[in-house]
Write a protein that holds these residues in place. Structure first.
Motif, short mmCIF file in Angstrom:
data_model
loop_
_atom_site.label_atom_id
_atom_site.label_comp_id
_atom_site.label_asym_id
_atom_site.label_seq_id
_atom_site.Cartn_x
_atom_site.Cartn_y
_atom_site.Cartn_z
N THR A 8 0.81 -1.22 0.00
CA THR A 8 0.00 0.00 0.00
C THR A 8 0.84 1.27 0.00
OG1 THR A 8 -0.21 -0.11 2.40
CG2 THR A 8 -2.01 -1.08 1.10
N LYS A 134 -2.84 -1.96 -9.20
CA LYS A 134 -2.32 -1.05 -8.17
C LYS A 134 -2.01 0.26 -8.88
CE LYS A 134 1.33 -0.06 -4.87
NZ LYS A 134 2.55 -0.52 -4.19
N GLU A 187 -6.07 5.07 5.66
CA GLU A 187 -6.19 3.87 4.83
C GLU A 187 -7.56 3.29 5.09
OE1 GLU A 187 -2.94 0.89 4.11
OE2 GLU A 187 -4.31 -0.40 5.25
#
Length: 198
Positions: A8, A134, A187
């Motif tokens: 991430t 991604k 997040e």
């Protein structure tokens, strides 16, 4: 295999270095007034005028207020993130996106206490537990908001939803806002369905 934490984070840009070392807001404001390049740098960060509206009771540097999806001919759909903890229920309320539709996302946020350097938006999309994409997009560097500009808004590049029978179905996404110091400001998980029609 990359861990969830590493996955991430934004991709590293080869050879990229911060143009200025990170300093406190007071240090930026006291930089040499006779140096034109420093003046331009300070202006690019929004330093200069207005009363600082940082909340002394809230230690967060970057507060994400909302994430909005816009598609031509459709009403915008906004994820309200302004209430702490509101992101925890997003996964159970999926967006519906028409296959092949063009759409763009935008983030509305506030910066307080110090300069926010190199904020990125990172999004990972999974289907049936397998990562399908991604994406990472630079949002930029920002000074703390003032009374004259209480929030910032950043619109991301336009995207196109996949199309075809195999693309239709349920997807899960993890979005994060990460700065140059690898600090995650937010997040959250959310979900969307690719369908034949809106």
């Amino acid at each position: 295999m990359a861990s969830h934490e590493e996955d991430t984070m934004p991709e590293e840009t080869q050879g990229y270095k911060l143009s200025q070392p990170k300093q406190s807001l007071a240090q930026y404001q006291q930089m040499d007034a006779g140096d034109e390049s420093l003046q331009r740098y300070k202006q690019s960060l929004g330093l200069g005028g207005g009363k600082d509206i940082s909340d002394p009771n809230d230690p967060r540097v970057c507060i994400i207020h909302s994430l909005t999806m816009e598609a031509p001919g459709r009403d915008p759909v906004t994820i309200d993130l302004s209430v702490p903890g509101s992101e925890k229920s997003l996964k159970e309320h999926p967006f519906k996106i028409k296959e092949g539709a063009k759409f763009s996302m935008s983030a509305k946020f506030k910066v307080q206490h110090e300069i926010l350097s190199g904020l990125h938006y990172v999004q990972i999309v999974k289907r049936k537990g397998i990562k399908v994409s991604k994406d990472s997009e630079m949002i930029g560097s920002y000074a703390p908001n003032t009374e004259s500009q209480t929030t910032y808004t950043k619109r991301f590049q336009e995207e196109e939803a996949p199309s075809g029978m195999l693309a239709r179905g349920h997807y899960n996404a993890i979005s994060s806002f990460v700065d140059d110091d690898k600090k995650k400001h937010l997040e959250f998980e959310w979900s969307f369905d690719i369908a034949k029609e809106w």
